[in-house]
Design an enzyme around this catalytic site. Structure first.
Site, mmCIF file in Angstrom:
data_model
loop_
_atom_site.group_PDB
_atom_site.id
_atom_site.type_symbol
_atom_site.label_atom_id
_atom_site.label_comp_id
_atom_site.label_asym_id
_atom_site.label_seq_id
_atom_site.Cartn_x
_atom_site.Cartn_y
_atom_site.Cartn_z
ATOM 1 N NE ARG A 176 -3.111 0.117 3.128
ATOM 2 C CZ ARG A 176 -2.949 0.112 4.216
ATOM 3 N NH1 ARG A 176 -2.383 1.075 4.498
ATOM 4 N NH2 ARG A 176 -2.990 -0.597 4.965
ATOM 5 C CE1 TYR A 180 -13.073 16.570 -13.512
ATOM 6 C CE2 TYR A 180 -12.878 16.317 -11.348
ATOM 7 C CZ TYR A 180 -13.028 15.854 -12.531
ATOM 8 O OH TYR A 180 -13.713 14.604 -12.584
ATOM 9 C CG ASP A 192 -6.227 19.914 -12.061
ATOM 10 O OD1 ASP A 192 -5.386 19.065 -12.832
ATOM 11 O OD2 ASP A 192 -7.249 19.627 -11.645
ATOM 12 C CE LYS A 198 -10.053 13.023 -16.944
ATOM 13 N NZ LYS A 198 -10.132 13.963 -16.171
HETATM 14 C C1 LIG Z 1 -10.654 14.177 -14.570
HETATM 15 C C2 LIG Z 1 -9.901 15.555 -13.907
HETATM 16 C C3 LIG Z 1 -9.872 15.363 -12.557
HETATM 17 C C4 LIG Z 1 -10.145 14.183 -11.829
HETATM 18 O O1 LIG Z 1 -9.302 13.036 -12.044
HETATM 19 P P1 LIG Z 1 -9.892 11.387 -11.862
HETATM 20 O O2 LIG Z 1 -8.814 10.615 -12.749
HETATM 21 O O3 LIG Z 1 -11.389 11.297 -12.843
HETATM 22 O O4 LIG Z 1 -10.201 11.195 -10.667
HETATM 23 C C5 LIG Z 1 -9.143 16.432 -11.956
HETATM 24 N N1 LIG Z 1 -8.779 17.493 -12.625
HETATM 25 C C6 LIG Z 1 -8.973 17.789 -14.129
HETATM 26 C C7 LIG Z 1 -8.647 18.903 -14.693
HETATM 27 C C8 LIG Z 1 -9.463 16.707 -14.793
HETATM 28 O O5 LIG Z 1 -9.906 16.901 -15.923
#
Ligand SMILES: *Cc1c(COP(=O)(O)O)cnc(C)c1O
Length: 384
Positions: free
Chosen positions: A52, A104, A177, A202
């Site tokens: 973990r 987001y 982010d 993504k």
């Molecule tokens: C998809 C996304 C998230 C969250 O990520 P997950 O992998 O779906 O938990 C956070 N920030 C942005 C900009 C995103 O596109």
């Protein structure tokens, strides 16, 4: 491979040139062990106790992420949300954090509804207004400023270097982010950020077949130790197979992002001259607010994400999405297949997203196919 002496494309394509010492394999094995043997004298000299916390399947993907983002440490998480929430849960109840109004949606929801109950003081501001940021900083109380650039789904651009300066002057850390930019287009740590977050679901993985997240830190710190503790103790760890898939996905990161950027630019240009579209939101367009900052801080492209606003309104926007044949009507972004979504429907009540907006994630298909398909969908969406 010495990541400092080669270009990032090379780092990604070869996953840092990893070769197995024993077998000479050029792709790493998937370690499934959950536990590791202790030395006879009761020590754990190899540094691994339990998976973990110490899964060897994470090592190479984390090393590649560090090299691409020019960071000191990286940590994989089970999802982007697990990574982002760990960055906040590593703070302490009572701390003040500042986040953008446009960001987001799921994370904004969590900050509003969970983080506040847990004890964080969360303030949402217009991040493009640096004076508002300066006024909102509370020395000694504000511990983290969170930004997203380009930010979902209006692709609002934030000046990372300028925000980093204000954040540090106010005694706080800056987290970015960088999911939509990917390390191909922006390296926030080189612009002064302390933490970078990715939804690796993504662009990093890029094939819409894996939920994954990551944090990368500029330096070791007490805060980073708490981030790692949150991961190990809340248990938002990635599986071994997923870590391997992510590493494979990242090998083609540069090709995919470059193709998406080129096509998104063509699509933005084409539909900004379409009479059924009132506005195209894309940082690469010269008249886009924030274009100059994007041109300065984004490297070699403006990303594969854009939004269009349908002049006739919400019903026509939804009908346009209903009539695509090649674009896939789905949420998410950053995959090889192009996606279209009526974003306000996804976000629901209280969303700041205009109801006539369609969010587009451009993949790597032939760009003329994508343009023709969206063009015919717009016409049919208007009863044509
Ligand atoms: C998809 C996304 C998230 C969250 O990520 P997950 O992998 O779906 O938990 C956070 N920030 C942005 C900009 C995103 O596109």
């Amino acid at each position: 491979m010495d990541a400092k002496r080669v270009m990032p494309e090379t780092v990604a394509a070869q996953a840092l040139g990893w070769v197995d010492d024993v077998t000479k394999a050029i792709s790493p094995p998937i370690h499934t062990a959950t536990t590791f043997v202790r030395d006879p004298d009761n020590q754990y000299r190899n540094g691994r106790v339990y998976a973990r916390d110490h899964n060897p399947s994470f090592d190479q993907a984390e090393a590649v992420l560090c090299a691409l983002e020019k960071g000191a440490h990286a940590a994989l998480f089970a999802s982007g949300m697990a990574a982002a929430t760990a960055a906040f849960l590593a703070l302490k109840p009572g701390n003040h954090v500042i986040a953008p109004k446009v960001m987001y949606w799921s994370l904004r929801n969590w900050l509003m509804n969970f983080a506040t109950q847990w004890g964080l003081q969360v303030e949402f501001i217009d991040m493009s207004n640096l004076d508002e940021l300066k006024r909102s900083m509370r020395f000694g109380k504000t511990k983290l400023v969170w930004i997203e650039t380009p930010a979902n789904p209006l692709w609002t651009i934030t000046d990372i270097a300028a925000v980093a300066e204000i954040t540090h002057a106010g005694g706080a850390m800056l987290a970015v982010d960088s999911t939509t930019a990917s390390p191909v287009l922006t390296r926030p740590l080189t612009l002064g950020a302390d933490i970078v977050m990715h939804s690796a679901t993504k662009y990093l993985n890029g094939h819409s077949d894996l939920i994954a997240g990551a944090l990368i830190a500029s330096a070791e710190s007490e805060y980073w130790a708490r981030v790692k503790a949150v991961r190990a103790q809340l248990g938002g760890t990635m599986g071994s197979f997923e870590a391997w898939l992510l590493l494979r996905g990242m090998r083609t990161l540069f090709l995919r992002v470059e193709a998406a950027c080129r096509s998104a630019e063509r699509i933005a240009d084409f539909f900004s001259r379409n009479s059924l579209v009132s506005e195209v939101l894309y940082p690469g367009l010269k008249n886009f607010v924030g274009h100059d900052i994007a041109a300065r801080q984004m490297l070699g492209g403006f990303g594969g994400m854009l939004s269009i606003r349908v002049k006739a309104g919400e019903a026509a926007a939804i009908a346009t999405a209903a009539n695509v044949e090649i674009w896939k009507r789905a949420t998410s972004l950053g995959g090889v297949e192009s996606l279209i979504e009526h974003r306000a429907s996804v976000e629901g009540v209280g969303t700041p997203v205009p109801s006539d907006l369609l969010r587009l994630s451009v993949g790597i298909e032939n760009v003329d196919d994508l343009i023709d398909d969206l063009d015919q969908a717009l016409i049919r969406g208007h009863g044509g």
